[in-house]
Write an enzyme that holds these catalytic residues in place. Structure first.
Site, short mmCIF file in Angstrom:
data_model
loop_
_atom_site.label_atom_id
_atom_site.label_comp_id
_atom_site.label_asym_id
_atom_site.label_seq_id
_atom_site.Cartn_x
_atom_site.Cartn_y
_atom_site.Cartn_z
N TYR A 12 0.78 -1.24 0.00
CA TYR A 12 0.00 0.00 0.00
C TYR A 12 0.82 1.29 0.00
CZ TYR A 12 -3.98 -3.03 0.43
OH TYR A 12 -4.92 -3.99 0.19
N PHE A 43 -10.49 -4.07 10.54
CA PHE A 43 -11.65 -3.65 9.75
C PHE A 43 -11.45 -3.95 8.29
CE2 PHE A 43 -8.81 -0.01 10.26
CZ PHE A 43 -8.69 0.49 8.99
#
Length: 418
Positions: free
Chosen positions: A126, A418
């Site tokens: 990322y 999450f």
């Protein structure tokens, strides 16, 4: 000729196929019941959910969720929380995740969300999208007999008490307690009603079977619930008739040091427990130093956790507070994607409040948007990044000024996957 998959947001008719693709991408059983699809559908907004489709079959998944992220000083910043990113093995290395990420970041910026956040399954992925590791996490395994604690502990001595409670009790008191904890925990995000339904067994998922744990709360002297823990015990064969029980902590939140200490002391004093697994904790958690012998806490995991990407630098930097007294710092932020780059003047007051505005003044520091994400919540040192060549100092002492401004007394922590 290999066709290029179509990327689009979902229609209702796509949901079952998308869920199957997501589960397969995470190596979970791809067969999915109608109940599982319905349960998972309740969690997401179709307008924020993308899929890549090849000849009518979903081969890549991506979605984001609106979340409130606590930043230093206690303010809540609107964040786009990215999750469920997967690409089917047959369609890797075709840029599908990159295309979906670019679309989601652009949409989040358009919505006015100053930051995007995610939990990275793999470290190298990322950074190329402008994310930086903003929080870290630690897991400990504690050899309880070696911990050097009095196993005869009989409860708090501060007027508070520890009580076992039911899952129904947790549904009543848990959300309000978590909001209190989140408000003072930089890096924490809000928990939705869906989160509480899944994690208290109200909304079962076939792919994530739920077994009810034990729940315990700490109440202060006035009866207010200041802490909550969930745990499960696994009993092994007792060699030589010596107890051998493994205790796994599924979560522990506390609104005060007294509550945190009391809950850990309760868990460590339970009869027959020889090994305690802490679960994900803040990297500077109190736990090891609560032990008479901190060496009894073996570090099982110490790793990056929540990654953060700036989408609106002035809004994000103005939202948090800063230490180090009044100061002015000009940051030159490089963003190859063109979403959040520019030169910005950060000015802080004696109270720690700040304003951040575009400027044409000469830069004091220059850095990538990903490295600004590492600094934002106070976990990383600008001086260390300068030593690594990731931050360039154009004014002598600017990195130390930035370090005094950005760093926080306790490290940020995101308690939730999450």
């Amino acid at each position: 000729m290999t066709s290029s998959p179509e990327i689009r947001t979902l229609a209702e008719s796509d949901v079952a196929d998308w869920v199957r693709a997501k589960l397969a991408g995470f190596h979970l059983a791809p067969s999915v019941s109608a109940a599982e699809v319905e349960a998972r559908r309740a969690a997401f907004d179709l307008s924020r959910t993308q899929g890549a489709f090849d000849q009518g079959r979903c081969v890549a998944t991506f979605r984001s969720m609106p979340r409130q992220l606590t930043v230093p000083g206690g303010a809540a910043v609107a964040a786009s929380a990215v999750t469920n990113v997967s690409v089917t093995g047959t369609h890797r290395r075709r840029g599908l995740a990159s295309r979906m990420m670019a679309a989601d970041l652009a949409a989040a910026k358009e919505r006015g969300e100053p930051v995007s956040i995610l939990v990275a399954a793999e470290y190298p992925i990322y950074g190329r999208y402008g994310f930086g590791a903003a929080t870290w996490v630690a897991d400990w395994e504690i050899d309880v007999p070696r911990a050097g604690l009095d196993r005869r502990w009989a409860g708090p001595t501060d007027g508070g008490r520890v009580d076992l409670v039911t899952v129904e009790d947790v549904r009543k008191v848990g959300p309000a307690l978590h909001e209190r904890v989140r408000a003072v925990t930089p890096g924490a995000i809000n928990r939705t009603p869906y989160w509480w339904e899944v994690n208290t067994g109200q909304r079962p998922l076939d792919s994530q079977p739920w077994t009810e744990p034990f729940f315990v709360v700490y109440r202060d002297a006035d009866g207010r619930v200041d802490g909550l823990a969930a745990y499960a015990a696994k009993e092994e064969h007792w060699p030589g008739k010596f107890p051998k029980v493994e205790l796994s902590v599924h979560g522990l939140i506390a609104a005060s040091p007294a509550a945190e200490t009391a809950l850990w002391r309760f868990l460590l004093a339970l009869d027959w427990v020889t090994l305690l697994k802490s679960g994900h904790r803040a990297p500077d958690d109190l736990l090891p130093l609560l032990l008479g012998d901190p060496r009894a806490a073996r570090t099982e995991t110490y790793a990056d956790f929540m990654w953060l990407r700036m989408l609106d630098v002035p809004a994000a930097l103005s939202a948090r507070t800063y230490a180090g007294g009044p100061a002015a710092l000009v940051l030159d932020v490089h963003d190859p994607a063109g979403l959040a780059g520019g030169r910005f003047l950060l000015e802080t007051s004696p109270s720690g409040a700040a304003s951040c505005t575009p400027t044409s003044a000469s830069a004091d520091l220059s850095l990538s948007v990903a490295d600004l994400g590492c600094l934002y919540l106070g976990d990383e040192s600008p001086v260390r990044l300068a030593a690594l060549g990731r931050v360039s100092e154009h004014r002598t002492g600017a990195a130390r000024t930035a370090d005094a401004l950005f760093r926080t007394p306790r490290r940020p922590w995101c308690p939730d996957v999450f």
